[in-house]
Design a protein around this motif. Sequence first.
Motif, short mmCIF file in Angstrom:
data_model
loop_
_atom_site.label_atom_id
_atom_site.label_comp_id
_atom_site.label_asym_id
_atom_site.label_seq_id
_atom_site.Cartn_x
_atom_site.Cartn_y
_atom_site.Cartn_z
N GLU A 103 0.90 -1.16 -0.07
CA GLU A 103 0.05 -0.06 -0.17
C GLU A 103 0.76 1.43 0.12
OE1 GLU A 103 1.22 -0.76 3.99
OE2 GLU A 103 0.51 -2.09 2.54
N ARG A 104 2.20 1.17 0.14
CA ARG A 104 2.90 2.15 0.29
C ARG A 104 3.72 2.50 -1.03
NH1 ARG A 104 6.01 2.99 5.78
NH2 ARG A 104 6.05 4.96 5.10
N ILE A 105 3.33 1.76 -2.18
CA ILE A 105 4.44 1.65 -3.25
C ILE A 105 3.47 2.04 -4.48
CG2 ILE A 105 5.80 0.15 -4.76
CD1 ILE A 105 6.31 -1.45 -2.41
N ALA A 106 4.25 3.18 -5.37
CA ALA A 106 3.23 3.75 -6.39
C ALA A 106 3.88 3.07 -7.60
CB ALA A 106 3.60 5.33 -6.40
N GLY A 107 5.17 2.43 -7.66
CA GLY A 107 5.48 1.68 -8.70
C GLY A 107 6.91 1.19 -8.38
N LEU A 108 7.31 -0.03 -9.36
CA LEU A 108 8.44 -0.75 -9.15
C LEU A 108 9.55 -0.73 -10.37
CD1 LEU A 108 6.47 -3.86 -7.89
CD2 LEU A 108 7.68 -2.22 -6.34
N VAL A 109 10.44 -0.64 -9.98
CA VAL A 109 11.70 -1.06 -11.27
C VAL A 109 12.33 -2.31 -10.56
CG1 VAL A 109 13.65 0.05 -12.35
CG2 VAL A 109 12.01 1.40 -11.78
N VAL A 154 1.00 -2.12 -9.60
CA VAL A 154 1.27 -0.66 -9.68
C VAL A 154 2.30 -0.95 -11.09
CG1 VAL A 154 1.38 0.03 -7.37
CG2 VAL A 154 3.34 -1.12 -8.29
N PRO A 155 2.42 0.38 -11.74
CA PRO A 155 3.32 0.26 -12.95
C PRO A 155 4.74 -0.41 -12.69
CG PRO A 155 1.95 2.35 -12.78
CD PRO A 155 1.88 1.51 -11.36
N MET A 181 9.82 -12.67 -15.17
CA MET A 181 9.03 -11.52 -14.43
C MET A 181 8.06 -10.70 -15.22
SD MET A 181 11.80 -10.04 -11.78
CE MET A 181 13.16 -9.43 -12.93
N HIS A 182 8.32 -10.37 -16.47
CA HIS A 182 7.36 -9.50 -17.29
C HIS A 182 6.22 -10.27 -17.52
CE1 HIS A 182 6.22 -6.81 -20.56
NE2 HIS A 182 6.52 -7.77 -21.41
N ARG A 183 6.30 -11.82 -17.64
CA ARG A 183 5.10 -12.42 -17.85
C ARG A 183 4.15 -12.47 -16.49
NH1 ARG A 183 8.64 -16.09 -20.28
NH2 ARG A 183 8.73 -17.52 -18.79
N LEU A 184 4.80 -12.62 -15.53
CA LEU A 184 4.21 -12.49 -14.28
C LEU A 184 3.49 -11.27 -13.90
CD1 LEU A 184 6.72 -14.75 -12.08
CD2 LEU A 184 4.58 -15.77 -12.99
N ILE A 185 3.99 -10.11 -14.10
CA ILE A 185 3.46 -8.97 -13.44
C ILE A 185 2.66 -8.29 -14.62
CG2 ILE A 185 4.10 -6.69 -12.88
CD1 ILE A 185 6.92 -7.59 -11.77
N PRO A 186 1.53 -8.19 -14.25
CA PRO A 186 0.47 -7.49 -15.22
C PRO A 186 0.75 -6.31 -15.90
CG PRO A 186 -0.74 -8.74 -13.32
CD PRO A 186 0.75 -8.63 -12.94
N GLY A 187 0.97 -6.07 -17.13
CA GLY A 187 1.02 -4.69 -17.63
C GLY A 187 2.48 -4.19 -17.55
N SER A 188 3.57 -5.06 -17.30
CA SER A 188 4.86 -4.53 -16.70
C SER A 188 5.37 -4.29 -18.15
CB SER A 188 5.56 -5.45 -16.14
OG SER A 188 5.86 -6.72 -17.02
N MET A 189 6.37 -3.32 -18.36
CA MET A 189 7.37 -3.13 -19.04
C MET A 189 8.70 -3.70 -19.25
SD MET A 189 6.81 1.10 -19.58
CE MET A 189 8.17 1.36 -20.75
#
Length: 265
Positions: free
Chosen positions: A111-117, A207-208, A228-236
């Motif tokens: 809940e404290r995270i807006a985006g991940l890299v 999150v993005p 990871m790209h397959r696992l995370i919906p909508g990831s770049m």
Amino acid sequence: MTRTADINGITIGYDDEGVGPAFVLVHGHPFDRSMWWPQVPVLTAEGYRVITADLRGYGRSTVVPGLTTLETFARDTFALIDHLGIDEEVVLGGLSMGGQIVMECWRLFPERIAGLVLADTFPQGETPEGRAHRNRVADELLATGMSGYAAANLPKMMASYNVPAMPRVAEHVHAMMLDTSPEGAAAALRGRAERPDYQKLLTTVTVPTLIVVGRDDEFTPVSDAELMHRLIPGSMLTVVDGAGHLPNLEQPAAFNAALHAFLDQ
């Protein structure tokens, strides 16, 4: 000059640059916060407050011998965020072990995270062979120090062809490894040997997310990034040519361009 914060019974060395939404970068093993120096000015110019800290056992932070879990690193990360009075959601990025710490942060503080890299990292849990290897390397570091490890791993941390081609980058990477405490590095290795599998967790990311990997990364190959790209919906997903395990240092312009595209979406 290094800023310090006393959190969770230790002292953390950190830098805090810029103004705006917080972007927290978590370094890998066996490095320190200086590995992010090519990204800090770019992100501050994008309007972010960029926080880079030395993990416990690394850089200018307290060395705690024994075993340091990814959960401990994650709780330290958010304890520093609390210390700095940051109440809004943060963008959180990490490379290699730092990426696994970011995954643990998503488990603990979504809940404290807006985006991940997630850069040059992987979500799979440890294998029995991997556990034995990490503990064996930890024993060796405690017995002989960092110099042999640093020499052997420099052409794996960077793409081997970049070591002679990029002497200043190679010198920086080598110096970070040499400057790392054997006790701190060993504790982190022992903790990573006990890490959980994050693959199911990644399917819950809402999150993005940007996934970056060096084309010639030996430690975390492109196939791990694709997983990871397959696992995370909508990831770049961005694959950086001409780089190994440290594309942010080996090809900073390409890495920063990927960050810009991600933040601009």
